[in-house]
Design a protein around this motif. Sequence first.
Motif, short mmCIF file in Angstrom:
data_model
loop_
_atom_site.label_atom_id
_atom_site.label_comp_id
_atom_site.label_asym_id
_atom_site.label_seq_id
_atom_site.Cartn_x
_atom_site.Cartn_y
_atom_site.Cartn_z
N LYS A 17 0.85 -1.20 0.00
CA LYS A 17 0.00 0.00 0.00
C LYS A 17 0.88 1.24 0.00
CE LYS A 17 -3.76 0.48 2.78
NZ LYS A 17 -4.58 0.33 3.99
N ALA A 18 0.40 2.28 -0.61
CA ALA A 18 1.16 3.53 -0.64
C ALA A 18 1.36 4.09 0.76
CB ALA A 18 0.46 4.56 -1.53
N SER A 19 0.42 3.86 1.65
CA SER A 19 0.53 4.42 3.00
C SER A 19 1.61 3.73 3.83
CB SER A 19 -0.82 4.33 3.72
OG SER A 19 -1.22 3.00 3.87
N TYR A 20 2.17 2.63 3.35
CA TYR A 20 3.23 1.94 4.08
C TYR A 20 4.60 2.59 3.90
CZ TYR A 20 -0.05 -1.97 4.69
OH TYR A 20 -1.11 -2.76 5.02
N LEU A 21 4.74 3.46 2.92
CA LEU A 21 6.03 4.10 2.66
C LEU A 21 5.88 5.62 2.75
CD1 LEU A 21 7.05 1.83 -0.30
CD2 LEU A 21 8.30 2.04 1.84
N SER A 22 6.73 6.24 3.56
CA SER A 22 6.60 7.68 3.81
C SER A 22 6.83 8.51 2.54
CB SER A 22 7.56 8.12 4.91
OG SER A 22 8.90 7.81 4.58
N ALA A 23 7.67 8.04 1.62
CA ALA A 23 7.89 8.78 0.37
C ALA A 23 6.61 8.87 -0.45
CB ALA A 23 9.00 8.14 -0.45
N PHE A 24 5.82 7.79 -0.45
CA PHE A 24 4.57 7.80 -1.19
C PHE A 24 3.53 8.67 -0.50
CE2 PHE A 24 5.67 3.32 -2.95
CZ PHE A 24 6.55 3.88 -3.85
N VAL A 25 3.50 8.61 0.83
CA VAL A 25 2.59 9.48 1.59
C VAL A 25 2.95 10.94 1.32
CG1 VAL A 25 1.85 10.17 3.90
CG2 VAL A 25 2.14 7.75 3.37
N TYR A 26 4.25 11.24 1.28
CA TYR A 26 4.70 12.60 0.98
C TYR A 26 4.23 13.03 -0.41
CZ TYR A 26 7.83 16.50 0.01
OH TYR A 26 8.34 17.73 -0.34
N ASN A 27 4.37 12.15 -1.39
CA ASN A 27 3.96 12.48 -2.76
C ASN A 27 2.45 12.71 -2.83
OD1 ASN A 27 4.12 13.00 -5.49
ND2 ASN A 27 4.43 10.89 -6.08
N ILE A 28 1.67 11.90 -2.14
CA ILE A 28 0.22 12.10 -2.11
C ILE A 28 -0.10 13.45 -1.49
CG2 ILE A 28 -1.96 11.29 -1.09
CD1 ILE A 28 -0.70 8.42 -1.22
N SER A 29 0.56 13.77 -0.38
CA SER A 29 0.33 15.04 0.32
C SER A 29 0.70 16.23 -0.55
CB SER A 29 1.14 15.09 1.62
OG SER A 29 0.79 14.02 2.46
N VAL A 30 1.85 16.14 -1.21
CA VAL A 30 2.31 17.23 -2.09
C VAL A 30 1.31 17.46 -3.21
CG1 VAL A 30 4.05 17.72 -3.86
CG2 VAL A 30 4.76 17.07 -1.56
N ASN A 31 0.84 16.39 -3.81
CA ASN A 31 -0.14 16.53 -4.90
C ASN A 31 -1.45 17.11 -4.39
OD1 ASN A 31 0.71 15.61 -7.68
ND2 ASN A 31 1.51 13.95 -6.43
N ALA A 32 -1.86 16.71 -3.19
CA ALA A 32 -3.10 17.25 -2.61
C ALA A 32 -2.95 18.74 -2.31
CB ALA A 32 -3.46 16.49 -1.34
N ILE A 33 -1.79 19.13 -1.77
CA ILE A 33 -1.53 20.56 -1.49
C ILE A 33 -1.53 21.35 -2.79
CG2 ILE A 33 0.27 22.18 -0.74
CD1 ILE A 33 1.03 20.02 1.39
N ALA A 34 -0.83 20.83 -3.81
CA ALA A 34 -0.77 21.53 -5.10
C ALA A 34 -2.15 21.62 -5.74
CB ALA A 34 0.21 20.82 -6.04
N CYS A 35 -2.95 20.58 -5.59
CA CYS A 35 -4.31 20.58 -6.14
C CYS A 35 -5.16 21.65 -5.46
CB CYS A 35 -4.93 19.19 -5.96
SG CYS A 35 -6.55 19.01 -6.69
#
Length: 191
Positions: A74-92
């Motif tokens: 799952k993406a939530s198991y790796l902090s780099a993926f959580v960071y990428n999801i967060s960055v995209n959500a912030i940018a959105c």
Amino acid sequence: MMEHEGNNKVNGMEMEKGKRESGSRKGVELTMRVLALILTMAAAIILGVAKQTKVVPLKLLPTLPPLDVSTTAKASYLSAFVYNISVNAIACGYTAISIVIVMMSKGRRSKGLLMAILIGDLVMVALLFSGTGASGGIGLMGKQGNKHVMWKKVCGVFDKFCNQVAVSVAITLLASIVFMVIVVLDAMKLA
């Protein structure tokens, strides 16, 4: 008198031409911002829902048969993926707000507002590129493994998950490039 009327016609035509150029530039900017909104939302959603469960044989002892274990990626198991999801959500979210600002500002915007939008766009470029780098690095590790620290390749097992990660990273990179174009458009307005 005739010369004065001729100058007024020329000035009026120049003003009309300037309004059209300003309107088309605003249209290009708006289009780019909508594209950035769509890309960042898609990247966040694709990576956010990325999940795959597989049954993997686990060999505890060489003399015993392998034990089948259900494992989930799952993406939530790796902090780099959580960071990428967060960055995209912030940018959105930022992009949605900036679209409203661009649409509501009629005519010329103040230098202060232009500068604030430019700085916000630059921050989004930095965030999106850092999210791409973080996710790309971990994704590459999953694809190739690392013999030095004995990390095995996981993309052979979790192929669907790895493909979703790759698509999300590519979309995030594309969104970063779109934001770079937006920054250039912002800079041209300030010049």
